[in-house]
Enzyme design. Structure first.
Site, mmCIF file in Angstrom:
data_model
loop_
_atom_site.group_PDB
_atom_site.id
_atom_site.type_symbol
_atom_site.label_atom_id
_atom_site.label_comp_id
_atom_site.label_asym_id
_atom_site.label_seq_id
_atom_site.Cartn_x
_atom_site.Cartn_y
_atom_site.Cartn_z
ATOM 1 N N ARG A 84 -13.889 -8.662 0.440
ATOM 2 C CA ARG A 84 -12.448 -8.405 0.298
ATOM 3 C C ARG A 84 -11.676 -9.685 0.610
ATOM 4 N NH1 ARG A 84 -10.307 -3.327 0.591
ATOM 5 N NH2 ARG A 84 -8.515 -4.389 -0.319
ATOM 6 N N GLN A 123 -9.875 -3.794 -4.405
ATOM 7 C CA GLN A 123 -11.204 -3.395 -3.950
ATOM 8 C C GLN A 123 -12.253 -3.692 -5.021
ATOM 9 O OE1 GLN A 123 -12.189 -1.773 -0.880
ATOM 10 N NE2 GLN A 123 -14.158 -2.427 -1.719
ATOM 11 N N CYS A 141 -16.472 1.460 -0.411
ATOM 12 C CA CYS A 141 -15.345 0.592 -0.047
ATOM 13 C C CYS A 141 -15.019 0.662 1.444
ATOM 14 C CB CYS A 141 -14.121 0.931 -0.882
ATOM 15 S SG CYS A 141 -13.466 2.582 -0.587
ATOM 16 N N ASP A 152 -17.356 7.121 -2.264
ATOM 17 C CA ASP A 152 -16.160 6.931 -1.437
ATOM 18 C C ASP A 152 -15.932 8.227 -0.674
ATOM 19 O OD1 ASP A 152 -13.779 5.932 -0.374
ATOM 20 O OD2 ASP A 152 -12.604 6.236 -2.202
ATOM 21 N N HIS A 177 -7.018 1.215 -6.929
ATOM 22 C CA HIS A 177 -7.280 0.273 -5.835
ATOM 23 C C HIS A 177 -7.926 -0.992 -6.439
ATOM 24 C CE1 HIS A 177 -7.731 -1.215 -1.901
ATOM 25 N NE2 HIS A 177 -8.680 -0.441 -1.431
ATOM 26 N N ARG A 200 0.890 -1.176 0.000
ATOM 27 C CA ARG A 200 0.000 0.000 0.000
ATOM 28 C C ARG A 200 0.912 1.205 0.000
ATOM 29 N NH1 ARG A 200 -5.564 1.292 3.138
ATOM 30 N NH2 ARG A 200 -6.224 -0.074 1.437
#
Ligand code: CP
Ligand code: NVA
Length: 306
Positions: free
Chosen positions: A292, A137, A264, A225, A134, A107
């Site tokens: 996930r 996700q 998310c 988001d 991402h 990350r």
């Protein structure tokens, strides 16, 4: 053998991505005890290292549990735990770690760090979120869409809010999975033009508008988001610009009657989404968070060659 990096949804072919989503559905059906046939070879000696330059709850825990359920092990590192944090090069770090472990999940603050890691590693690198994208996700999000509403191909997804890293992966997914994506965002927070161009060159069905209502009208799924992503410093400006893009019950009412709402997470109720919507009947955000885990198992097993 070419390394199976999981860097972005535009760098893996559509058939492979479809296979990863199908594996994620199968992983969910299989439960905690992943059958031998779905595990990587020599799973008991397989190690994933995870490096975090930013905070994480879902990505951190779901990758950790996923690797254990596949029979392997994990090492979790904050980047400041590494010599990387005091100036050792990415190239040297990637080459050294590749001698110890079987895959690296990163990350990163900057997407360039991820690309540099992948350039020098001799084991698969997984994008656990960067400032640009991402992709893990969105694999989970497609699994979530499909379990609620059936195959995503040919359906309509509305993204409402910041044209950010998660939106970018949705855009790439629209091409790869063949669905229509409508993005409603302020003009100054539009997604990266390079990704928009890639979508158009690849004949993706995408529409970018500054009208939340027009994007959501008749959609099968509404997604949003946070208005302020990790590392962004202009919170006040963003919040002011994004007020008309809050997902509330009135806006959800413009979507299909049985539309789903996804986010998310982490969510900031009262900003990008109201409490009524995220806790309401359309919301599938906790299935999405659970997925996930199943998606990570599928991504790991592909990267590790299972
Ligand atoms: N959605 C997501 O990636 O959450 P975390 O930041 O908690 O990992
Ligand atoms: N866009 C958000 C996603 C968090 C999972 C961020 O980058 O902070």
């Amino acid at each position: 053998m070419t390394l199976r990096h999981f860097l972005d949804l535009d760098s893996i072919d559509a058939e492979t991505l479809r296979g990863i989503v199908d594996t994620a559905h199968a992983m969910k059906r299989a439960g905690k005890r992943v059958p031998e046939a779905m595990r990587p070879n020599d799973a008991d000696t397989t190690v994933l290292v995870m490096i975090f330059e930013k905070p994480s709850t879902r990505t951190r825990v779901s990758f950790d549990v996923a690797m254990r359920q596949l029979g392997g092990q994990t090492i979790m590192l904050n980047h400041t735990d590494l010599q990387l944090g005091r100036g050792e090069s990415i190239a040297d770090t990637a080459r050294v770690l590749s001698r110890y472990v079987d895959a690296i999940m990163l990350r990163a603050n900057s997407h360039d760090t991820l690309i540099e890691f992948a350039r020098h590693a001799s084991v698969p690198i997984i994008n656990g979120l960067t400032d640009r994208s991402h992709p893990c996700q969105i694999i989970a999000d497609i699994v979530t869409f499909e379990e609620a509403k059936g195959p995503i191909t040919g359906r309509t997804v509305a993204w409402v809010g910041d044209g950010n890293n998660v939106a970018a992966s949705w855009m790439q997914a629209a091409v790869q999975f063949g669905f229509e994506l409508r993005i409603a965002c302020p003009e100054s927070l539009r997604p990266d033009p390079a990704i928009e161009k890639w979508v158009k060159v690849n004949k993706g069905r995408i529409r970018i508008t500054d009208s939340a209502t027009s994007a959501v009208n008749g959609a099968d799924c509404v997604v949003t988001d946070t208005w302020v992503s990790m590392g962004q410093k202009d919170a006040d400006r963003r919040k002011a610009l994004l007020q008309p893009f809050a997902v509330n019950e009135e806006l959800m009412g413009k979507a299909e009657e049985d539309a789903i709402f996804m986010h998310c997470l982490p969510a900031y109720r009262g900003n990008e989404v109201t409490d009524e919507v995220i806790e309401g009947p359309h919301s599938v955000v906790f299935d999405e968070a659970e997925n996930r885990l199943h998606a990570q198992k599928a991504i790991l097993s592909w990267c590790l060659g299972a």
